[in-house]
Write a protein that holds these residues in place. Structure first.
Motif, PDB file in Angstrom:
ATOM      1  N   ILE A  95       7.660   4.531   3.029  1.00  0.00           N
ATOM      2  CA  ILE A  95       6.928   5.787   3.240  1.00  0.00           C
ATOM      3  C   ILE A  95       7.670   6.976   2.630  1.00  0.00           C
ATOM      4  O   ILE A  95       7.062   7.772   1.899  1.00  0.00           O
ATOM      5  N   THR A 191       4.860   1.207  -0.669  1.00  0.00           N
ATOM      6  CA  THR A 191       5.253   2.352  -1.504  1.00  0.00           C
ATOM      7  C   THR A 191       4.153   2.710  -2.492  1.00  0.00           C
ATOM      8  O   THR A 191       3.820   3.889  -2.670  1.00  0.00           O
ATOM      9  N   GLU A 194       1.217   4.181  -0.536  1.00  0.00           N
ATOM     10  CA  GLU A 194       1.586   5.500  -0.018  1.00  0.00           C
ATOM     11  C   GLU A 194       1.557   6.535  -1.127  1.00  0.00           C
ATOM     12  O   GLU A 194       1.042   7.655  -0.935  1.00  0.00           O
ATOM     13  N   GLN A 230      -2.442   8.110   5.560  1.00  0.00           N
ATOM     14  CA  GLN A 230      -1.887   6.920   6.192  1.00  0.00           C
ATOM     15  C   GLN A 230      -2.903   5.816   6.463  1.00  0.00           C
ATOM     16  O   GLN A 230      -2.511   4.680   6.752  1.00  0.00           O
ATOM     17  N   VAL A 233      -2.491   2.979   4.125  1.00  0.00           N
ATOM     18  CA  VAL A 233      -1.178   2.385   4.386  1.00  0.00           C
ATOM     19  C   VAL A 233      -1.254   1.459   5.594  1.00  0.00           C
ATOM     20  O   VAL A 233      -0.705   0.346   5.584  1.00  0.00           O
TER      21      VAL A 233
END
Length: 311
Positions: A95, A191, A194, A230, A233
């Motif tokens: 993150i 990653t 994000e 998010q 994610v």
């Protein structure tokens, strides 16, 4: 369960011969086949197995001669400990990398983050584990290359530990390399998601409005862009659980960790049908639970997502 059962029964070989050797006595073979129901047709054994699962009975291991559920409950905490730790490592590292990469888009930090993600996605966990063992266990001697004691284990069962704190330190020492090996793929995937989510979020109209009102860039990232970004994610974290469980099988084999991964490899090698079914079933349950938790987490991250009827 249906697919796993009939595929397992198509594996060449005979579990009784594996157990007794290449030239067993015929009477002994027939006795063992009758004991474990191997003398009955496959469909009949499958229906019997389903009725047992419905009552919480996952059968008896042929190889270990112990209840499958007992063996799973003995090994499952080790795999969960490794998998959860790998996910924590992935989230804690991914993150910040994704946010920094999005804030500094097309700059050196962004390029480095994208290269690290590409390498992580492209590299199998077992290869990473082998490289970590060669470098940090064999050459440098910093970390042990095998085993993973649980942090709540009895000190008498852990070599060199006299107190519970020493058990925890030993456990974390053993955990470091397998955690990195298993968590690298998840870290790389998170990653990338994000970064792309943050880039899209930072280009939203609400962010432009916040900038027009003079809100600081750090506050925009923290309070406006980050939370909205998010949801994708969380999705990749939930779905990545299946990948992590699959990777745990190889990771536990590389590091000789006595978890579910080692158990299912042993079951397949010895054609232990009941144990193959039980471990596969538990992996499936763990994945479904992870997806359910992911769906529930949506409502806490994004207030626009609601479950049930609204009045």
């Amino acid at each position: 369960m249906t697919i796993t059962f009939f595929l397992a029964n198509q594996i060449p070989g005979d579990p009784v011969e594996i157990m007794l050797g290449p030239s067993p006595a015929q009477e002994q073979v027939e006795a063992i086949r009758a004991r474990y129901g191997l003398d009955r047709p496959a469909y009949e054994r499958f229906l019997t197995y389903l009725s047992g699962v419905a009552t919480g009975d996952l059968g008896q291991s042929i190889y270990y001669d112990r209840p499958v559920l007992e063996m799973i409950l003995l090994r499952l905490p080790v795999t969960l400990y490794l998998t959860v730790s790998a996910f924590m490592f992935a989230i804690v590292t991914a993150i910040p990398l994704g946010v920094i990469s999005a804030k500094r888009r097309n700059k050196p930090a962004d390029h480095v983050s994208r290269i690290v993600s590409l390498i992580g996605v492209s590299t199998p966990s077992f290869w990473i584990g082998l490289m970590l063992i060669i470098v940090f266990a064999f050459y440098l001697g910093w970390f042990p290359a095998r085993g993973l004691p649980l942090p709540w284990a009895d000190p008498t069962d852990v070599r060199g530990a006299e107190t519970q704190l020493q058990v925890l330190r030993t456990s974390l020492h053993h955990l470091a390399m397998p955690m990195v090996a298993l968590g690298t793929l998840q870290m790389a995937q998170i990653t990338r998601i994000e970064r792309s989510s943050m880039v899209e979020s930072l280009q939203g109209e609400y962010v432009k409005l916040a900038r027009a009102y003079g809100v600081s860039e750090s506050k925009i990232v923290r309070k406006h862009a980050f939370q909205v970004a998010q949801l994708p994610v969380i999705t990749i974290i939930g779905l990545g659980l299946s990948t992590a469980l699959g990777g745990a099988v190889l990771t536990e084999t590389v590091f000789e960790i006595p978890g579910m991964g080692r158990l299912i490899i042993t079951a397949i090698s010895n054609q232990d049908y009941e144990l193959i079914m039980g471990t596969t079933f538990m992996f499936g349950v763990a994945f479904v639970v992870g997806v359910i938790i992911t769906d529930i987490a949506y409502a806490y991250i994004d207030p626009r997502v609601a479950y049930g009827d609204e009045t």
